[in-house]
Design a protein around this motif. Structure first.
Motif, PDB file in Angstrom:
ATOM      1  N   PRO A 179       0.730  -1.149  -0.176  1.00 50.12           N
ATOM      2  CA  PRO A 179       0.010  -0.151   0.131  1.00 50.12           C
ATOM      3  C   PRO A 179       0.636   1.402  -0.084  1.00 50.12           C
ATOM      4  O   PRO A 179       0.326   2.552  -0.361  1.00 50.12           O
ATOM      5  CB  PRO A 179      -0.828  -0.186   1.222  1.00 50.12           C
ATOM      6  N   ILE A 231      13.623  -2.880  -0.201  1.00 52.37           N
ATOM      7  CA  ILE A 231      12.584  -2.600   0.709  1.00 52.37           C
ATOM      8  C   ILE A 231      12.896  -1.430   1.728  1.00 52.37           C
ATOM      9  O   ILE A 231      13.933  -1.353   2.329  1.00 52.37           O
ATOM     10  CB  ILE A 231      12.071  -3.989   1.556  1.00 52.37           C
ATOM     11  N   CYS A 235       7.699   1.124   5.353  1.00 47.88           N
ATOM     12  CA  CYS A 235       6.833   0.050   5.455  1.00 47.88           C
ATOM     13  C   CYS A 235       6.014   0.467   6.980  1.00 47.88           C
ATOM     14  O   CYS A 235       6.296   0.867   7.815  1.00 47.88           O
ATOM     15  CB  CYS A 235       7.888  -1.054   5.770  1.00 47.88           C
ATOM     16  N   MET A 236       4.709  -0.181   6.599  1.00 44.37           N
ATOM     17  CA  MET A 236       3.672   0.114   7.616  1.00 44.37           C
ATOM     18  C   MET A 236       3.154  -1.324   8.273  1.00 44.37           C
ATOM     19  O   MET A 236       2.378  -1.572   8.885  1.00 44.37           O
ATOM     20  CB  MET A 236       2.526   0.739   7.075  1.00 44.37           C
ATOM     21  N   TYR A 237       4.272  -2.365   7.873  1.00 45.73           N
ATOM     22  CA  TYR A 237       4.051  -3.557   8.708  1.00 45.73           C
ATOM     23  C   TYR A 237       2.824  -4.079   8.515  1.00 45.73           C
ATOM     24  O   TYR A 237       2.289  -4.815   9.449  1.00 45.73           O
ATOM     25  CB  TYR A 237       4.424  -3.344  10.404  1.00 45.73           C
ATOM     26  N   CYS A 238       2.032  -3.883   7.280  1.00 44.01           N
ATOM     27  CA  CYS A 238       0.908  -4.506   7.225  1.00 44.01           C
ATOM     28  C   CYS A 238       1.066  -6.155   6.949  1.00 44.01           C
ATOM     29  O   CYS A 238       0.047  -7.015   7.275  1.00 44.01           O
ATOM     30  CB  CYS A 238       0.130  -3.838   6.054  1.00 44.01           C
ATOM     31  N   GLY A 239       1.914  -6.657   6.387  1.00 45.34           N
ATOM     32  CA  GLY A 239       2.179  -8.077   6.157  1.00 45.34           C
ATOM     33  C   GLY A 239       1.764  -8.437   5.062  1.00 45.34           C
ATOM     34  O   GLY A 239       1.717  -9.641   4.603  1.00 45.34           O
TER      35      GLY A 239
HETATM   36  S1  SF4 Z   1       4.404  -5.132   5.141  1.00 44.32           S
HETATM   37 FE1  SF4 Z   1       3.026  -4.082   3.843  1.00 44.32          FE
HETATM   38  S2  SF4 Z   1       3.951  -1.920   3.999  1.00 44.32           S
HETATM   39 FE2  SF4 Z   1       5.766  -3.200   4.541  1.00 44.32          FE
HETATM   40  S3  SF4 Z   1       6.524  -3.848   2.670  1.00 44.32           S
HETATM   41 FE3  SF4 Z   1       5.162  -5.266   3.038  1.00 44.32          FE
HETATM   42  S4  SF4 Z   1       3.123  -4.726   1.755  1.00 44.32           S
HETATM   43 FE4  SF4 Z   1       4.449  -2.981   1.983  1.00 44.32          FE
END
Ligand code: SF4
Ligand code: SF4
Length: 194
Positions: free
Chosen positions: A85, A118, A123-127
């Motif tokens: 995202p 990366i 990163c928002m740690y959405c996974g």
């Molecule tokens: S965890 Fe979410 S924000 Fe982080 S790299 Fe993966 S998809 Fe992107």
């Protein structure tokens, strides 16, 4: 006066009992329990002082921390980058002139990866990237305490090719495409003659 003394005694006892509770709980097992374990939510109990970095607080197995990419298992499908995202995954792919091997799950690799960055600062740690990966090579590790001196150092680089190697692969691909084009033109000319 008696009431005051009793009040002081009760207060002191409350404080002392709390200290004693933590004192005895501090002997509790600090090994990480899996999420299926009945005492999973109690595992932080008993920790009074953590001798970091020798000791660390247990983290949940399903926690979201630093990302890691097992680049040899990446088929460069770009799905992780597309679903991100916040667009913090930057991948460059070079088509190989032939299959270049297989990942540990047996998927055939046909693309080189000169760039797989990366930016963990964004990163928002959405996974989400870990859920779409077909070879499960991008994962959330349990590492939460990586520190860097400069924010740009949070742009983790996972590609394992040098620029010279990447350039060599680009040229090989261009040559293959040129040869195929020449073969097509030759076949067309032959057809027109007949
Ligand atoms: S965890 Fe979410 S924000 Fe982080 S790299 Fe993966 S998809 Fe992107
Ligand atoms: S989804 Fe997985 S296989 Fe595809 S590019 Fe990302 S890390 Fe590589």
């Amino acid at each position: 006066m008696i009431k005051g003394a009793l009040n002081g005694f009760t207060t002191a006892w409350k404080g002392l009992s709390l200290t004693l509770k933590h004192f005895f709980n501090a002997k509790a097992d600090k090994t990480i329990k899996s999420v299926e374990h009945s005492g999973y939510f109690d595992q932080a109990e008993g920790i009074v002082t953590v001798q970091y970095p020798k000791e660390t607080i247990p983290v949940p197995e399903v926690g979201r921390y630093q990302l890691h990419v097992e680049i040899n298992d990446c088929i460069v499908c770009d799905l992780c980058a597309k679903i991100c995202p916040v667009n913090c995954i930057d991948i460059e792919a070079i088509k190989a002139t032939e299959a270049i091997g297989k990942t540990s799950d047996g998927s055939v690799k046909r693309l080189y990866t000169p760039k797989f960055d990366i930016d963990m600062a964004k990163c928002m740690y959405c996974g989400l990237c870990t859920t779409v990966c077909p070879t499960e090579c991008i994962t959330m590790t349990s590492e939460y305490d990586r520190s860097v001196a400069h924010i740009s150092d949070l742009n983790y680089k996972f590609a394992n090719m040098t620029e010279a190697e990447a350039e060599e692969k680009r040229q090989a691909l261009e040559q293959q495409l040129a040869e195929r084009q020449a073969a097509k033109l030759a076949a067309l000319k032959q057809d027109n003659k007949e």
